[in-house]
Design an enzyme around this catalytic site. Structure first.
Site, PDB file in Angstrom:
ATOM      1  N   SER A  62       0.821  -1.218   0.000  1.00  0.00           N
ATOM      2  CA  SER A  62       0.000   0.000   0.000  1.00  0.00           C
ATOM      3  C   SER A  62       0.856   1.270   0.000  1.00  0.00           C
ATOM      4  CB  SER A  62      -0.916   0.012   1.217  1.00  0.00           C
ATOM      5  OG  SER A  62      -1.688  -1.168   1.250  1.00  0.00           O
TER       6      SER A  62
HETATM    7  N1  SAM Z   1      -0.530  -5.222   4.144  1.00  0.00           N
HETATM    8  C1  SAM Z   1       0.171  -5.469   2.914  1.00  0.00           C
HETATM    9  C2  SAM Z   1       1.549  -4.904   2.887  1.00  0.00           C
HETATM   10  O1  SAM Z   1       1.951  -4.258   3.865  1.00  0.00           O
HETATM   11  O2  SAM Z   1       2.242  -5.155   1.898  1.00  0.00           O
HETATM   12  C3  SAM Z   1      -0.601  -5.012   1.692  1.00  0.00           C
HETATM   13  C4  SAM Z   1      -1.690  -5.937   1.411  1.00  0.00           C
HETATM   14  S1  SAM Z   1      -2.269  -6.026  -0.239  1.00  0.00           S
HETATM   15  C5  SAM Z   1      -2.934  -4.433  -0.517  1.00  0.00           C
HETATM   16  C6  SAM Z   1      -3.677  -7.065   0.098  1.00  0.00           C
HETATM   17  C7  SAM Z   1      -3.312  -8.486   0.445  1.00  0.00           C
HETATM   18  O3  SAM Z   1      -4.484  -9.145   0.931  1.00  0.00           O
HETATM   19  C8  SAM Z   1      -2.844  -9.297  -0.754  1.00  0.00           C
HETATM   20  O4  SAM Z   1      -1.581  -9.837  -0.495  1.00  0.00           O
HETATM   21  C9  SAM Z   1      -3.917 -10.390  -0.886  1.00  0.00           C
HETATM   22  O5  SAM Z   1      -3.410 -11.622  -1.351  1.00  0.00           O
HETATM   23  C10 SAM Z   1      -4.429 -10.475   0.521  1.00  0.00           C
HETATM   24  N2  SAM Z   1      -5.772 -11.055   0.681  1.00  0.00           N
HETATM   25  C11 SAM Z   1      -6.881 -10.857  -0.075  1.00  0.00           C
HETATM   26  N3  SAM Z   1      -7.900 -11.558   0.428  1.00  0.00           N
HETATM   27  C12 SAM Z   1      -7.446 -12.211   1.541  1.00  0.00           C
HETATM   28  C13 SAM Z   1      -8.028 -13.096   2.503  1.00  0.00           C
HETATM   29  N4  SAM Z   1      -9.297 -13.461   2.459  1.00  0.00           N
HETATM   30  N5  SAM Z   1      -7.243 -13.547   3.490  1.00  0.00           N
HETATM   31  C14 SAM Z   1      -5.937 -13.206   3.581  1.00  0.00           C
HETATM   32  N6  SAM Z   1      -5.331 -12.391   2.698  1.00  0.00           N
HETATM   33  C15 SAM Z   1      -6.084 -11.887   1.700  1.00  0.00           C
END
Ligand code: SAM
Length: 217
Positions: A62
């Site tokens: 992000s």
């Molecule tokens: N917090 C992260 C960072 O600091 O890099 C950024 C996260 S990215 C915007 C969103 C993440 O959520 C992705 O890696 C995606 O695979 C994960 N994601 C989406 N749905 C999910 C779920 N149901 N459970 C766990 N992870 C999930």
């Protein structure tokens, strides 16, 4: 001196302080943590820019300002047990690890979780536990949590996560359609989700939260 220190300091003043982030502990953590290590080497020089970056698997790390805004809204004092949904690169987890006691983080894509684990270990963030799975179920065995942060966009506030908060606990979750969301902060006051204190922190754009209580695929 690492060539990344100057851009990191500049990121804090020109992207965070200038937009109203005031929590000294959040600013210090973002000054300290080497964000470039959480992206591929080819992107190191872009790591302190004012935007999200790709981390593979069509996912993103992000924008620094959004990380700071969400973290500040959690009002961490250092004693909290935190749940993060969406480990991604592990950057947000590292910030949380600096500011809270223990961090539990769930990622649905195993290759991202593996990479995040390696970076966090290399930096000594052993108070972060990562699990691969559908974070929309939360982490029941470890609940309740003082704060829960969802770093992917949900179609609605997952009740499963709300139920795993302590009373007085905070849940930050981007909620909306698949393309744009509102960043919501809910404070649990009772067992009922619709009685939670809810604050809109503004518009945002996250990748989709995919899972049983998120988007279906
Ligand atoms: N917090 C992260 C960072 O600091 O890099 C950024 C996260 S990215 C915007 C969103 C993440 O959520 C992705 O890696 C995606 O695979 C994960 N994601 C989406 N749905 C999910 C779920 N149901 N459970 C766990 N992870 C999930």
């Amino acid at each position: 001196m690492s060539r990344h220190i100057k851009p990191r300091m500049k990121m804090v003043t020109s992207q965070l302080i200038s937009r109203g982030i005031t929590d000294e502990k959040v600013l210090k953590a973002m000054e300290k943590i080497p964000r470039h290590l959480f992206v591929d080497e080819g992107l190191h020089d872009q790591a302190y820019a004012d935007n999200p970056l790709p981390i593979g698997e069509r996912q993103t790390i992000s924008q620094p300002y959004i990380v700071a805004l969400m973290t500040e809204a959690l009002e961490l004092t250092g004693h909290e047990k935190v749940l993060e949904i969406g480990t991604g690169s592990g950057y947000q987890a590292a910030i949380l690890a600096e500011l809270a006691d223990r961090v539990f983080s769930i990622e649905r894509i195993a290759s991202l979780a593996d990479r995040a684990r390696k970076v966090l270990d290399s930096l000594g963030y052993y108070n972060v536990l990562i699990r691969v799975g559908d974070g929309t179920y939360g982490w029941k065995e470890e609940s309740p949590f003082d704060v829960i942060i969802v770093t992917a966009g949900a179609p609605h506030v997952p009740k499963t996560l709300f139920d795993q908060l302590t009373v007085g606990g905070r849940l930050i979750v981007p909620t909306g359609d698949r393309h744009t969301q509102k960043l919501l902060k809910l404070t649990r006051t009772s067992n009922e989700l619709d009685k939670a204190e809810t604050k809109d922190l503004g518009g945002c754009r996250f990748v989709n939260l995919i899972g049983e209580y998120g988007w279906k695929g």
